[in-house]
Write a protein that holds these residues in place. Sequence first.
Motif, PDB file in Angstrom:
ATOM      1  N   GLU A 507       0.660  -1.062  -0.086  1.00  0.00           N
ATOM      2  CA  GLU A 507      -0.164   0.118  -0.049  1.00  0.00           C
ATOM      3  C   GLU A 507       0.970   1.194  -0.007  1.00  0.00           C
ATOM      4  O   GLU A 507       1.149   1.833   0.960  1.00  0.00           O
ATOM      5  N   ILE A 510      -0.052   4.596   1.842  1.00  0.00           N
ATOM      6  CA  ILE A 510      -0.483   4.210   3.323  1.00  0.00           C
ATOM      7  C   ILE A 510      -0.180   5.433   3.998  1.00  0.00           C
ATOM      8  O   ILE A 510       0.741   5.958   4.083  1.00  0.00           O
ATOM      9  N   SER A 511      -1.405   5.835   4.771  1.00  0.00           N
ATOM     10  CA  SER A 511      -1.069   7.150   5.643  1.00  0.00           C
ATOM     11  C   SER A 511      -0.188   6.469   6.778  1.00  0.00           C
ATOM     12  O   SER A 511      -0.222   5.428   7.111  1.00  0.00           O
ATOM     13  N   GLU A 513      -0.541   7.025   9.971  1.00  0.00           N
ATOM     14  CA  GLU A 513      -1.428   6.779  11.005  1.00  0.00           C
ATOM     15  C   GLU A 513      -1.794   5.087  11.017  1.00  0.00           C
ATOM     16  O   GLU A 513      -1.496   4.459  12.042  1.00  0.00           O
ATOM     17  N   LYS A 514      -1.996   4.876   9.813  1.00  0.00           N
ATOM     18  CA  LYS A 514      -2.317   3.412   9.403  1.00  0.00           C
ATOM     19  C   LYS A 514      -0.979   2.444   9.663  1.00  0.00           C
ATOM     20  O   LYS A 514      -0.940   1.483  10.272  1.00  0.00           O
ATOM     21  N   SER A 517      -0.286   2.394  13.237  1.00  0.00           N
ATOM     22  CA  SER A 517      -1.296   1.289  13.707  1.00  0.00           C
ATOM     23  C   SER A 517      -0.912   0.017  13.740  1.00  0.00           C
ATOM     24  O   SER A 517      -1.028  -0.807  14.675  1.00  0.00           O
ATOM     25  N   HIS A 518      -0.419  -0.352  12.337  1.00  0.00           N
ATOM     26  CA  HIS A 518      -0.288  -1.838  12.066  1.00  0.00           C
ATOM     27  C   HIS A 518       1.144  -2.095  12.884  1.00  0.00           C
ATOM     28  O   HIS A 518       1.210  -3.200  13.476  1.00  0.00           O
TER      29      HIS A 518
END
Length: 951
Positions: A507, A510-511, A513-514, A517-518
């Motif tokens: 991705e 991908i942000s 933040e994401k 998070s992961h």
Amino acid sequence: MGTLSSAAVAAKKSSLTPKAIISQKFGSKASYKVDEVEESFPNECPGLAIRQKGRCLYRCHLQLPELSVVSGTFARKKDAEQAAAEKAIEMLGIHVKENNPTEEEARDELVDRLAYLFSSEFLSSGHPLSGHFRAVLKRKGHLNGCIPISVMAMYDAKLTNLCKHINPEVESNPLGITSIILSAAEKLSGSLLPLEDHLSLKRQSPHPPDVLQSVENCESTLPESFEIQAIRIPSSVNETIETLVLNLSSASYYLDVIAEALGVTEASRVQVSRTIGKASSEIRLFFCPKQQLLDQSLEPLEVHRVQLQGSLNVRASYFAGQEVYGDAILASVGYVWKSANLFHEDMSMRTYYRLLINKIPSGVYKLSREAISVAELPMAFTTRSNWRGFFPREILYTFCRQHRLAEPVFCIPNSSLGTSTDPHGTCKKLKVTEPIEEGKKSPVLAAGGGGESDGLTGDFQCEVKIFSKCQDLILQFLSTKAYKKQTDAVQNAALKVLLWLNLFFRESNISSEKLSSHAKELGIQFYSEYFLKEFNICSLVHDFWMSFATVEDGLLDRKHMKANDDMVENGVFSLNMGGQASGVNPSSGSLVCIGYTSCLVTEGGTKEHLESNEQFEFEMGIGAVVPCIEGIVTQLSVGQSACFGAELPPLEFILAAADDSPTTISLLSSGKCSLEHTITLLRVTEPLEDRMEQALFSPPLSKQRVEYALQHIQESHALSMIDFGCGSGSLLDSLLDYPTSLDKIVGVDISQKSLARAAKMLHSKLNSKLDYKVSSNRIKSAVLYDGSITNFDSRLCGFDIGTCLEVIEHMEEQEASLFGDVVLSSFCPRILIISTPNYEYNVILQKSAPQNQEEDPDEKNQSQAYKFRNHDHKFEWTRAQFCDWATDLSRRHNYSVEFSGVGGVGDVEPGFASQIAVFRRKEENPKNVEIAHHCKVIWEWSEGDRSKSAL
């Protein structure tokens, strides 16, 4: 002013290994003899009667004319030899100069090195750069003998390292190295001459005729002219990447040809990248940035302010790991060690895209399996035996090398057993940060390959750290889960990091933040500043390739690559299955083997073969293949086939698999396209029993059996307990985590290896000061016996409770019956708990129809791999068979029996997964027995041992 002859000798003095120094001084008079020795184990388990074998280590004896030395013990032979040589150097008083020169020393060494490179001696050496020196002698006119400084800097690591000592900033600026080399060449002004805007050097005087004749006699056997295929990478991402043909000649300098293809006059304008892909390859990028003329008024240390100019070539920069400006050519050509021939290989678009995906974790795995359209980086590392392709640690090592990062560092913290051992395996790529000497154990490892552990068990966790080349910490991960084997801890930790990195590449937009998070979910801590510094360009490159394909007439929009609208689950459509069902179906944890063919199919029916494999193995249930493949395989039985369509993967994977990239791109641009897979299920190997149980039960069935036994122990208020067939002591070990009334525990087994593991675990827990203070367990004695549970031993008699969990099925049926008679008639425990697999439950575990228990014995042996839960099981009983066996035993030996189980529901078909019989003795006092000792005491512990440990 220096001269070539005097300085050339000094240049050969460099940093050498201890063995090389000994070789220089003594030559063939130095004799190395390496002996194998067994690693000594610390006394981790006092009283253990089993001799513990360690790893095979090596000790080296070095015999010199003046003395003899013996090294310590090491895990690798070459480490032992180097250690012996180092010891000899120290004893002889040989001074070894460290390779950490001051700036002034580096400048002097640089002058010496230049002199040696232009000497007649170097011209005839086997160094790759000497091939360039010989080739430039064929250049015409004033360029004859001129060697580009950029070539010298790239192909001679010693030259480059000396420049870095003088000014570390030159690593990212080729002009900086050029300036420093020119400054050194001024000290050889009587011998060397700068040419072509100070970008080349040549000898002022030609080589002697005899040297030139010698070089001519050793010329290569290449044809007078030949063609090679290369790849042109335009600086603009809107321009097409294309193949081009380079017309080379044995009578010319190949870099002049590349310079012409790049639109410049000669080779001194060409910059050369480091090798791309494998370290042993000769694939490089060649490019010609619009450079400012080198300002000779600048001091060498100020030249870093002079930058290359032109458009940044994002795609080429991504490959090279350095900034590349202007158009670039990717070619596999150059001189290699100890060869007079110019090495060359054709570069195809397929090779180009394979290099591209080799920079992605999932791409490295796909290439290792040679299954780009089918394989996928697994989501879990279960067992070493079921894993196929590169191991996670090896993939992470490859990933770091591809992105010019430092090698990943793996650290095994001290285990719960209080020891830390080195999982140094047979794979020679595995590197330990320091040699493992006798009596020392280092937990810090550098990744490299898929090594095996030494087999010891314990609770192991692994920490992974990835650093940049500048030693900035980019990310780190510490596993919260403990593993019984060190190798499992290391491989799982590496896989967690790879899965997170794979998300970043998959991705590209991908942000943050994401991504964070992961990372948090996986327990990964990454440092944004350094991470983005290293990988910022990656997202730009992969975002481009994921979204578009370049064709001659422009850009191919991704919408033309969508599959049909009649999608079913997992992106599958147009499914056709054939073949007679065999009843052997794969289940989670199974190791399956398929044959497959993958083709690119247009809406009009045109097909283009991508790849095929006659036998491809993978483990079910861990995501080791793309979802559509696994979804279809679950519907097949052995011998059946399926043909179906699937959505296209990212374009870079398609072109990495395609043999004919132009045709493939043409098909993709012609209209709607999809993949067509044809697969045949060839065989299924069922997983080991514990793997199947863990996949279907939470908590695992093995833990449920232990908890069942613990419940009865607590309810019975037993003071003594014996475990028949205790194995590695999982039940005995679990007892110490719960409050019980037990003061004596005993285990019996025929496997000394398992008993040794049990002894170490029990010894550690029973002597733990923390457990001693906090736990309500008051165990006073513990004994482990080596012996058969079917042989009478008076020391095994009269216990309050006995257990035999999942043991009898590993015996022949007559031996299981013998055990039943011996345990109830002679050992006479007050309570006996026996568990064994419920054969009828296999239909759920294996998703296959149960076969007739009364079948022909020959047929039974042929089908047993699919029938029983474990290849070592000699039988598995139905509920009725187990009930008959246990009821008959209880009636004959004056016991009552009740039936239960764990896993599933007893009154719902097919019952419990693991069936249990609980025998209770009707007589309070068993009869007197004769003294007989047929078992061997392997390990014994008493409460006094703990008291001594606590002092």
